[in-house]
Design an enzyme around this catalytic site. Structure first.
Site, PDB file in Angstrom:
ATOM      1  N   ARG A 100      -2.332   3.690  13.069  1.00 46.07           N
ATOM      2  CA  ARG A 100      -1.854   4.896  12.377  1.00 46.07           C
ATOM      3  C   ARG A 100      -0.808   5.631  13.216  1.00 46.07           C
ATOM      4  O   ARG A 100       0.005   6.365  12.664  1.00 46.07           O
ATOM      5  CB  ARG A 100      -3.039   5.768  11.965  1.00 46.07           C
ATOM      6  CG  ARG A 100      -3.861   5.040  10.894  1.00 46.07           C
ATOM      7  CD  ARG A 100      -5.092   5.765  10.435  1.00 46.07           C
ATOM      8  NE  ARG A 100      -5.885   4.895   9.554  1.00 46.07           N
ATOM      9  CZ  ARG A 100      -7.101   5.182   9.121  1.00 46.07           C
ATOM     10  NH1 ARG A 100      -7.677   6.326   9.474  1.00 46.07           N
ATOM     11  NH2 ARG A 100      -7.740   4.334   8.339  1.00 46.07           N
ATOM     12  N   LYS A 106     -11.256  -7.611   7.336  1.00 46.34           N
ATOM     13  CA  LYS A 106     -10.572  -6.708   8.255  1.00 46.34           C
ATOM     14  C   LYS A 106     -11.450  -5.505   8.525  1.00 46.34           C
ATOM     15  O   LYS A 106     -11.955  -4.928   7.566  1.00 46.34           O
ATOM     16  CB  LYS A 106      -9.262  -6.245   7.608  1.00 46.34           C
ATOM     17  CG  LYS A 106      -8.469  -5.274   8.443  1.00 46.34           C
ATOM     18  CD  LYS A 106      -7.285  -4.791   7.691  1.00 46.34           C
ATOM     19  CE  LYS A 106      -6.697  -3.641   8.468  1.00 46.34           C
ATOM     20  NZ  LYS A 106      -5.784  -2.873   7.711  1.00 46.34           N
ATOM     21  N   TYR A 125      -1.555  -9.005  16.701  1.00 45.16           N
ATOM     22  CA  TYR A 125      -0.498  -8.498  17.578  1.00 45.16           C
ATOM     23  C   TYR A 125      -0.391  -9.346  18.846  1.00 45.16           C
ATOM     24  O   TYR A 125       0.557  -9.206  19.605  1.00 45.16           O
ATOM     25  CB  TYR A 125      -0.781  -7.028  17.936  1.00 45.16           C
ATOM     26  CG  TYR A 125      -0.984  -6.167  16.707  1.00 45.16           C
ATOM     27  CD1 TYR A 125       0.106  -5.756  15.949  1.00 45.16           C
ATOM     28  CD2 TYR A 125      -2.267  -5.815  16.260  1.00 45.16           C
ATOM     29  CE1 TYR A 125      -0.071  -5.009  14.794  1.00 45.16           C
ATOM     30  CE2 TYR A 125      -2.453  -5.069  15.118  1.00 45.16           C
ATOM     31  CZ  TYR A 125      -1.354  -4.668  14.384  1.00 45.16           C
ATOM     32  OH  TYR A 125      -1.530  -3.939  13.226  1.00 45.16           O
ATOM     33  N   CYS A 159      -0.085   4.267   1.946  1.00 46.03           N
ATOM     34  CA  CYS A 159      -0.414   5.254   2.985  1.00 46.03           C
ATOM     35  C   CYS A 159       0.746   5.539   3.934  1.00 46.03           C
ATOM     36  O   CYS A 159       0.835   6.637   4.487  1.00 46.03           O
ATOM     37  CB  CYS A 159      -1.659   4.844   3.753  1.00 46.03           C
ATOM     38  SG  CYS A 159      -1.703   3.124   4.238  1.00 46.03           S
ATOM     39  N   CYS A 166       0.862  -1.177   0.000  1.00 46.15           N
ATOM     40  CA  CYS A 166       0.000   0.000   0.000  1.00 46.15           C
ATOM     41  C   CYS A 166       0.899   1.228   0.000  1.00 46.15           C
ATOM     42  O   CYS A 166       2.112   1.109   0.068  1.00 46.15           O
ATOM     43  CB  CYS A 166      -0.928   0.002   1.214  1.00 46.15           C
ATOM     44  SG  CYS A 166      -2.387   1.046   0.953  1.00 46.15           S
ATOM     45  N   ARG A 219     -10.834   7.489   4.650  1.00 45.17           N
ATOM     46  CA  ARG A 219     -10.672   6.494   3.586  1.00 45.17           C
ATOM     47  C   ARG A 219     -11.995   5.926   3.076  1.00 45.17           C
ATOM     48  O   ARG A 219     -12.047   4.875   2.463  1.00 45.17           O
ATOM     49  CB  ARG A 219      -9.787   5.343   4.087  1.00 45.17           C
ATOM     50  CG  ARG A 219      -8.419   5.758   4.594  1.00 45.17           C
ATOM     51  CD  ARG A 219      -7.432   4.604   4.503  1.00 45.17           C
ATOM     52  NE  ARG A 219      -6.330   4.693   5.444  1.00 45.17           N
ATOM     53  CZ  ARG A 219      -5.321   5.564   5.401  1.00 45.17           C
ATOM     54  NH1 ARG A 219      -5.277   6.473   4.435  1.00 45.17           N
ATOM     55  NH2 ARG A 219      -4.362   5.546   6.308  1.00 45.17           N
ATOM     56  N   SER A 238      -5.404  -3.167  15.244  1.00 46.41           N
ATOM     57  CA  SER A 238      -4.781  -2.451  16.355  1.00 46.41           C
ATOM     58  C   SER A 238      -5.766  -2.036  17.448  1.00 46.41           C
ATOM     59  O   SER A 238      -5.498  -2.218  18.632  1.00 46.41           O
ATOM     60  CB  SER A 238      -4.046  -1.229  15.818  1.00 46.41           C
ATOM     61  OG  SER A 238      -4.929  -0.408  15.065  1.00 46.41           O
ATOM     62  N   LYS A 242     -12.228  -5.002   3.222  1.00 41.16           N
ATOM     63  CA  LYS A 242     -11.624  -4.138   4.243  1.00 41.16           C
ATOM     64  C   LYS A 242     -12.529  -2.940   4.456  1.00 41.16           C
ATOM     65  O   LYS A 242     -12.857  -2.227   3.509  1.00 41.16           O
ATOM     66  CB  LYS A 242     -10.238  -3.697   3.767  1.00 41.16           C
ATOM     67  CG  LYS A 242      -9.544  -2.739   4.719  1.00 41.16           C
ATOM     68  CD  LYS A 242      -8.119  -2.451   4.268  1.00 41.16           C
ATOM     69  CE  LYS A 242      -7.449  -1.431   5.156  1.00 41.16           C
ATOM     70  NZ  LYS A 242      -6.075  -1.140   4.726  1.00 41.16           N
TER      71      LYS A 242
HETATM   72  C1  PBG Z   1      -2.745   0.191   5.341  1.00 40.18           C
HETATM   73  C2  PBG Z   1      -3.172  -0.659   6.468  1.00 40.18           C
HETATM   74  C3  PBG Z   1      -3.917  -0.288   7.597  1.00 40.18           C
HETATM   75  C4  PBG Z   1      -3.947  -1.400   8.430  1.00 40.18           C
HETATM   76  C5  PBG Z   1      -3.271  -2.423   7.780  1.00 40.18           C
HETATM   77  N1  PBG Z   1      -2.814  -1.935   6.557  1.00 40.18           N
HETATM   78  C6  PBG Z   1      -4.461   1.011   8.035  1.00 40.18           C
HETATM   79  C7  PBG Z   1      -5.495   1.709   7.286  1.00 40.18           C
HETATM   80  O1  PBG Z   1      -6.091   1.219   6.320  1.00 40.18           O
HETATM   81  O2  PBG Z   1      -5.707   2.839   7.696  1.00 40.18           O
HETATM   82  C8  PBG Z   1      -4.627  -1.459   9.778  1.00 40.18           C
HETATM   83  C9  PBG Z   1      -4.077  -2.434  10.719  1.00 40.18           C
HETATM   84  C10 PBG Z   1      -4.439  -2.242  12.132  1.00 40.18           C
HETATM   85  O3  PBG Z   1      -5.233  -1.350  12.532  1.00 40.18           O
HETATM   86  O4  PBG Z   1      -3.910  -3.007  12.943  1.00 40.18           O
HETATM   87  N2  PBG Z   1      -3.536   0.198   4.219  1.00 40.18           N
HETATM   88 ZN    ZN Z   2      -3.147   2.085   2.803  1.00 43.22          ZN
END
Ligand code: PBG
Ligand code: ZN
Length: 326
Positions: A205, A248, A313, A120, A118, A217, A274, A195
């Protein structure tokens, strides 16, 4: 005449014999956050106790511990030195993830290394691809092109599987074609196929330093209200050639996990994100819950709902508990 269910619950050995779902360390993928810094570096994240930003050498050391716990797969996230509008660090052979893949695979050829694909973490605006001013969001097709480049860089570095997470349309078809054209027809793709645009990503983040600098997003990640669309998204990725599907976040989406499990025969991963992790940490620390038991019950629920793979985690803590049980 009523049925005596309790007949089968009284003897503990019989209870074990009849356990329908069992967790194993083989089920887990552990996320690692690699920061591009000089020298050794290991910094715990306030909002995610027990989770660290690591330099590549510290990440290599971490793999020793993981292996000793029976954990053999990791997913990598990068925190580059420099961010720009297109995420150049992710498109360069000397970028942080490329370096990390090489170093980790060199020290641990038997570790299964997955890369999150990705932009970001690499863009200065924090969105998951190249911006399109007309729609004030990410340009889908321009992002597909750089995703292909990022995939080839990870492939050349020796990654074992790629995991595109940007929720671009056509992402899997285009990545599969690029990999095949370049001789990587045996490199599997685990798609973040379903997702959601979730508030549960908050602490991630912090650790990945990837908050969007404007907006959110919701113009590319899914609406948490939509169940039919959630299934369609994963079935589309199956059609496009994904090897493994994913839901997810996990905890608030157990219904979606089961729906997709019932709709596709592909292996299914879930991402125990997370925010889900941090909630248990905080509640455990406050003495409100028995942390270990709630954690194991939560992980078990993912598997019972239909997950074959759990990205979490909690993997190290859960592995320690599973070891004691044996
Ligand atoms: C990036 C990504 C994200 C996560 C995994 N890959 C964050 C998002 O989409 O903002 C989140 C993982 C987590 O919260 O543990 N695209
Ligand atoms: Zn991303």
């Amino acid at each position: 005449m009523f049925k005596r269910f309790r007949r089968l619950r009284i003897n503990p050995v019989l209870r074990d014999l009849l356990t329908e779902t069992k967790l194993s360390t083989d089920d887990f993928i552990y996320p690692l956050f690699i920061k591009d810094v000089e020298g050794s570096f290991k910094k715990e994240i306030d909002s995610m106790p027990g989770v660290f930003q690591l330099s590549t050498d510290e990440a290599t050391k971490e793999c020793d511990e993981l292996k000793s716990l029976g954990l053999n797969s990791i997913i990598l996230f990068g925190i580059p030195k420099v961010k720009d509008s297109i995420g150049s660090d992710a498109l360069c052979e000397h970028g942080i993830i490329s370096k990390a893949i090489r170093e980790i695979k060199k020290a641990h050829p038997d570790m299964f290394v997955i890369s999150d694909l990705c932009f970001c973490e690499y863009t200065d605006h924090g969105h998951c691809g190249i911006l399109d001013n007309k729609i004030e969001s990410v340009n889908n097709d321009a992002t597909l092109e750089i995703l292909g480049k990022q995939a080839l860089i990870h492939a050349k570095a020796g990654v074992d599987m790629i995991a595109p997470s940007g929720m671009m349309d056509g992402m899997i078809e285009s990545l599969r074609a690029t990999l095949d054209k370049n001789g990587y027809e045996n490199l599997p793709i685990m798609s973040y196929s379903t997702k959601f645009a979730s508030a549960y990503y908050g602490p991630f983040r912090d650790v990945a330093e990837s908050s969007p600098s404007f907006g959110d997003r919701r113009s590319y990640q899914m609406n948490p209200a939509n169940r039919d669309e959630a299934i369609l998204e994963s079935l589309e990725d199956e059609k496009e050639g994904a090897d493994i599907l994913m839901v997810k976040p996990a905890l608030a989406y157990l219904d979606i996990i089961r729906d997709i499990k019932n709709s596709s025969k592909l292996p299914l991963a879930v991402y125990n994100v997370s925010g889900e992790y941090s909630m248990l940490k905080v509640a455990g620390k406050a003495g409100v819950i028995d942390y270990d038991r709630v954690m194991m019950e939560t992980l078990l629920a993912f598997k019972r709902a239909g997950a074959d793979i759990i990205i979490t985690y909690h993997a190290k803590e859960a592995a320690k508990i599973l070891k004691e049980v044996k």
